[in-house]
Design an enzyme around this catalytic site. Structure first.
Site, PDB file in Angstrom:
ATOM      1  N   ARG A  25     -21.719 -15.417  22.828  1.00 21.10           N
ATOM      2  CA  ARG A  25     -22.871 -15.940  22.088  1.00 21.10           C
ATOM      3  C   ARG A  25     -22.499 -17.222  21.370  1.00 21.10           C
ATOM      4  O   ARG A  25     -21.334 -17.504  21.114  1.00 21.10           O
ATOM      5  CB  ARG A  25     -23.384 -14.917  21.073  1.00 21.10           C
ATOM      6  CG  ARG A  25     -22.398 -14.523  19.984  1.00 21.10           C
ATOM      7  CD  ARG A  25     -22.568 -15.291  18.704  1.00 21.10           C
ATOM      8  NE  ARG A  25     -21.450 -15.054  17.797  1.00 21.10           N
ATOM      9  CZ  ARG A  25     -20.408 -15.832  17.691  1.00 21.10           C
ATOM     10  NH1 ARG A  25     -20.302 -16.910  18.444  1.00 21.10           N
ATOM     11  NH2 ARG A  25     -19.422 -15.565  16.838  1.00 21.10           N
ATOM     12  N   GLU A  84     -23.679 -18.606   9.350  1.00 16.92           N
ATOM     13  CA  GLU A  84     -22.252 -18.311   9.536  1.00 16.92           C
ATOM     14  C   GLU A  84     -21.673 -17.528   8.364  1.00 16.92           C
ATOM     15  O   GLU A  84     -21.919 -17.855   7.208  1.00 16.92           O
ATOM     16  CB  GLU A  84     -21.490 -19.628   9.703  1.00 16.92           C
ATOM     17  CG  GLU A  84     -20.455 -19.574  10.802  1.00 16.92           C
ATOM     18  CD  GLU A  84     -21.071 -19.237  12.148  1.00 16.92           C
ATOM     19  OE1 GLU A  84     -20.937 -18.074  12.580  1.00 16.92           O
ATOM     20  OE2 GLU A  84     -21.692 -20.105  12.753  1.00 16.92           O
ATOM     21  N   HIS A  85     -20.920 -16.488   8.697  1.00 11.74           N
ATOM     22  CA  HIS A  85     -20.215 -15.668   7.703  1.00 11.74           C
ATOM     23  C   HIS A  85     -21.173 -14.972   6.733  1.00 11.74           C
ATOM     24  O   HIS A  85     -20.836 -14.766   5.560  1.00 11.74           O
ATOM     25  CB  HIS A  85     -19.213 -16.510   6.904  1.00 11.74           C
ATOM     26  CG  HIS A  85     -17.975 -16.864   7.675  1.00 11.74           C
ATOM     27  ND1 HIS A  85     -16.928 -15.998   7.850  1.00 11.74           N
ATOM     28  CD2 HIS A  85     -17.629 -17.996   8.332  1.00 11.74           C
ATOM     29  CE1 HIS A  85     -15.980 -16.582   8.568  1.00 11.74           C
ATOM     30  NE2 HIS A  85     -16.393 -17.798   8.881  1.00 11.74           N
ATOM     31  N   ASP A 139     -23.407 -12.255   8.086  1.00 12.08           N
ATOM     32  CA  ASP A 139     -23.808 -10.932   8.602  1.00 12.08           C
ATOM     33  C   ASP A 139     -23.092  -9.817   7.859  1.00 12.08           C
ATOM     34  O   ASP A 139     -23.687  -8.793   7.529  1.00 12.08           O
ATOM     35  CB  ASP A 139     -23.597 -10.831  10.116  1.00 12.08           C
ATOM     36  CG  ASP A 139     -22.170 -11.090  10.567  1.00 12.08           C
ATOM     37  OD1 ASP A 139     -21.392 -11.726   9.815  1.00 12.08           O
ATOM     38  OD2 ASP A 139     -21.823 -10.681  11.704  1.00 12.08           O
ATOM     39  N   GLY A 193     -14.597 -19.021  19.057  1.00 14.32           N
ATOM     40  CA  GLY A 193     -15.798 -18.882  18.243  1.00 14.32           C
ATOM     41  C   GLY A 193     -17.040 -18.537  19.033  1.00 14.32           C
ATOM     42  O   GLY A 193     -18.149 -18.597  18.517  1.00 14.32           O
ATOM     43  N   SER A 215     -17.258 -15.518  20.696  1.00 20.12           N
ATOM     44  CA  SER A 215     -17.337 -14.058  20.717  1.00 20.12           C
ATOM     45  C   SER A 215     -16.736 -13.418  21.965  1.00 20.12           C
ATOM     46  O   SER A 215     -17.245 -12.415  22.462  1.00 20.12           O
ATOM     47  CB  SER A 215     -18.797 -13.617  20.547  1.00 20.12           C
ATOM     48  OG  SER A 215     -18.879 -12.276  20.202  1.00 20.12           O
ATOM     49  N   SER A 216     -15.625 -13.957  22.449  1.00 20.48           N
ATOM     50  CA  SER A 216     -14.953 -13.340  23.591  1.00 20.48           C
ATOM     51  C   SER A 216     -14.459 -11.935  23.250  1.00 20.48           C
ATOM     52  O   SER A 216     -14.571 -11.010  24.067  1.00 20.48           O
ATOM     53  CB  SER A 216     -13.787 -14.208  24.062  1.00 20.48           C
ATOM     54  OG  SER A 216     -12.836 -14.400  23.028  1.00 20.48           O
ATOM     55  N   ASP A 261     -22.198 -10.306  16.495  1.00 22.28           N
ATOM     56  CA  ASP A 261     -21.730 -10.565  17.852  1.00 22.28           C
ATOM     57  C   ASP A 261     -22.112  -9.443  18.805  1.00 22.28           C
ATOM     58  O   ASP A 261     -22.577  -9.677  19.925  1.00 22.28           O
ATOM     59  CB  ASP A 261     -20.212 -10.751  17.852  1.00 22.28           C
ATOM     60  CG  ASP A 261     -19.760 -11.906  16.972  1.00 22.28           C
ATOM     61  OD1 ASP A 261     -20.626 -12.690  16.538  1.00 22.28           O
ATOM     62  OD2 ASP A 261     -18.554 -12.021  16.717  1.00 22.28           O
ATOM     63  N   LYS A 308      -9.163 -14.094  15.080  1.00 20.44           N
ATOM     64  CA  LYS A 308      -9.532 -13.457  13.797  1.00 20.44           C
ATOM     65  C   LYS A 308      -8.610 -12.294  13.447  1.00 20.44           C
ATOM     66  O   LYS A 308      -8.255 -12.094  12.293  1.00 20.44           O
ATOM     67  CB  LYS A 308     -10.975 -12.954  13.856  1.00 20.44           C
ATOM     68  CG  LYS A 308     -12.019 -14.025  13.751  1.00 20.44           C
ATOM     69  CD  LYS A 308     -13.407 -13.435  13.579  1.00 20.44           C
ATOM     70  CE  LYS A 308     -13.892 -12.715  14.802  1.00 20.44           C
ATOM     71  NZ  LYS A 308     -15.320 -12.348  14.710  1.00 20.44           N
TER      72      LYS A 308
END
Length: 458
Positions: free
Chosen positions: A42, A48-49, A51, A143, A145-146, A190, A234
Site C-alpha cells: 500500500r 502518517e503514524h 493509526d 515504506g 508495507s512489504s 497496513d 521497523k
C-alpha cells in the site's frame, strides 16, 4: 463490498507472475500448487503514524504484492521457501507452538506471524502440513508495507489451508495483532488496506470498529511513488516503537492535565473522545499542557504518580527500555494535526472542486513538514527527494510509511507526469552511482489496486 476475501479461478499460464511461481514451485517440490494467495502492498496518501493513536488514515493498495503458491501434505510440517535466492528456506512443526524471534526479524518470521495468528484465533492444535513458495514485488523496507503484506498473505494461506472462513475485517484485525509478535507496535492500517482495498478507489480506514469508506481521487492527477533507496526495517530498529511510546506517554500526561483517569488511556484519540473536544481544541491543549523540551523519566514519573518500575513495565516496550528522554509536545502536535489533515483530504476529494488537486497537494506538503519537524521520522535523503519532486512538477510530496528511509508519494498533474519522471530520474537517481539504474523499480506511477485474494487454477 464482499465480506470475505475472493476466491478467483484463474488461467495460470495467462499470468506471467503466477506462471513463473508455479514453475518455481514445481521445481522445488515436484508437484503443482493447490492454490495461490496474494496480498498487496500500500501507499499511504496521508495520515502518517496516527493509526496506532486511534485515528483514521487514507491509503490505497498498490500493484506490487506478496504472492504465495501452496500445496498441502501430511508431513506435519510447514515448509517455507522464497523465490528470491537471497532468502533462506525454513521449516516449522505444525503441532508445536510457533516461536517468533523478534531479535532476528527474518522474512519467514513475518510469514509465521500470520500463521500463528490464525492458529491461535481458531485454537488449532495441529495445523495442516503445507509446502509454500513466496514471491514478492514490493521493495523491502521501503515504506510500502512489504512486511504487513507478507503477514496478511500468510494469514490468508493458513485460513484456506485449514478450511476455515473469516471476513476481510476479521482477517485484517487478526493479522494486525499477530504482526506484533515480531515486535512492531503498529496500528492496523497496513493490514486493513491489504484486505479491504478495492480497485479504482482509495480508502478512509477508521478504527474501533474497523471500517473502510471509498475515497474517489480527483481526475487530472496521478500519484507517483519514488524510493529514496535508504532501507528502514521497523522490527530491526527502535525508531518506530519509540514514537509509539512517546504518544502513549503524551496520552497519559494530557489526560492527567485534564483530570481524567490516565491509567486506562493508551491512545491520543481517547483523550479527545473523553473531553468531547475538536482536533483544534486538542492542539491548543497540547500547547497548554506539554512543554516543547524533552521530558525525562523522572519528570514523567512524578507527573503521573508512578514508580520507575511501573514506567518501564507499563509504558515502555521491549526495545525502548534504554530511552531516557521523550518529546511529548512535538509528537502529540503531529498526531492531532495529521488527524485533521486526513479529514480535510477526504472532504476535498468528496467536494470534487476545480481546486482539489492543489488543495490536496498543500495538505501533503503540510504532512511532510510535520513528519520531518515534529515527528522527526524523515531522513536527509527523503527530504532531498521530496524537494526534487516538488521542483519537478509535483503539487504535493511527502514521505509515506514509517519513514527514516523508504518512499515518497507525489501528486502530479496528468500533463506533467512524463517530464516529472524524467526530471526526478536525472536529479536524484543518475548523479549517485549507488542509485544509478535503480529508477525502474524505484520510481513509478501507482493507481489504486485491489485487495488480498485466493487464486485457484482453472
Amino acid at each position: 463490498m464482499a465480506a470475505d476475501p475472493p476466491k478467483l479461478k484463474t488461467v495460470i499460464a495467462a499470468n506471467e507472475r503466477l506462471h513463473n511461481l508455479k514453475n518455481t514451485f514445481e521445481t522445488k517440490y515436484g508437484e503443482p500448487p493447490l492454490f495461490y494467495a496474494c496480498a498487496p502492498g500500500r501507499v499511504n496518501l496521508i495520515g502518517e503514524h496516527i493509526d496506532y493513536c486511534g485515528y483514521s488514515v487514507l491509503p490505497m493498495a498498490i500493484e506490487p504484492s506478496i504472492l504465495a503458491a501452496v500445496s498441502l501434505n501430511n508431513s506435519g510440517k510447514i515448509t517455507l521457501a522464497n523465490a528470491n535466492p537471497l532468502y533462506t528456506d525454513f521449516t516449522v512443526s505444525c503441532s508445536e507452538d510457533i516461536a517468533i524471534d523478534r531479535d532476528n526479524p527474518k522474512w519467514y518470521y513475518y510469514f509465521l506471524c500470520g500463521v500463528k495468528g490464525i492458529k491461535e484465533n481458531f485454537g488449532i492444535a495441529n495445523l495442516a502440513g503445507m509446502s509454500c513458495v513466496v514471491e514478492g514485488t514490493i521493495p523491502p523496507s521501503s515504506g510500502l508495507s512489504s512486511s504487513s503484506a507478507l503477514v496478511c498473505c500468510a494469514g490468508l494461506v493458513t485460513m484456506e489451508a485449514n478450511q476455515k472462513s473469516l471476513s476481510k475485517v476479521a482477517l485484517a484485525e487478526i493479522c494486525a495483532k499477530s504482526e506484533r509478535y515480531i515486535g512492531t507496535e503498529g496500528g492496523g492500517m497496513d493490514q486493513s488496506i491489504s484486505f479491504l482495498a478495492e480497485r479504482g478507489t482509495a480508502k478512509l480506514i477508521e478504527f474501533q470498529p474497523l471500517r473502510a469508506t471509498d475515497v474517489k481521487l480527483p481526475d487530472g492527477a496521478v500519484f507517483v511513488i519514488s524510493n529514496c533507496c535508504v532501507e528502514m526495517n521497523k522490527a530491526a530498529s527502535a525508531h518506530f516503537n519509540i514514537r509509539v511510546v512517546e504518544c502513549r506517554i503524551a496520552t497519559k500526561m494530557l489526560a492527567k492535565a485534564r483530570g481524567l483517569d490516565s491509567g486506562r488511556m493508551l491512545k491520543l484519540v481517547q483523550v479527545q473522545t473523553e473531553l468531547k473536544a475538536s482536533l483544534q481544541e486538542m492542539l491548543a491543549l497540547v500547547d497548554e499542557a506539554l512543554h516543547p523540551e524533552p521530558y525525562s523519566r523522572e519528570e514523567i514519573c512524578k507527573a503521573l504518580g508512578i514508580t520507575h518500575k511501573q514506567f518501564s513495565t507499563e509504558l515502555l516496550s521491549a526495545n525502548t527500555q534504554q530511552e531516557t528522554h521523550f518529546k511529548l509536545h512535538q509528537r502529540a502536535r503531529h498526531v492531532y494535526g495529521e488527524a485533521a489533515r486526513v479529514l480535510q483530504f477526504k472532504s476535498v476529494c468528496d467536494s470534487e472542486s476545480a481546486e482539489s488537486v492543489q488543495r490536496l497537494g498543500d495538505l501533503m506538503n503540510q504532512s511532510h513538514a510535520s513528519c520531518r519537524d515534529l515527528y522527526e521520522c524523515s531522513c536527509p535523503e527523503l527530504d532531498q527527494l521530496v524537494g526534487i519532486c516538488l521542483k519537478s512538477g509535483s503539487v504535493g510530496s511527502r514521505l509515506t510509511g514509517a519513514g527514516w528511509g523508504g518512499c515518497a508519494v507525489s501528486m502530479v498533474p496528468d500533463e506533467k507526469v512524463e517530464s516529472f519522471l524524467k526530471a526526478v530520474s536525472e536529479a536524484y537517481y543518475h548523479p549517485d552511482p549507488r542509485r544509478a539504474g535503480m529508477e525502474k523499480q524505484s520510481l513509478f506511477v501507482s493507481k489504486p489496486g485491489g485487495g488480498a485474494a485466493i487464486f485457484i487454477e482453472e
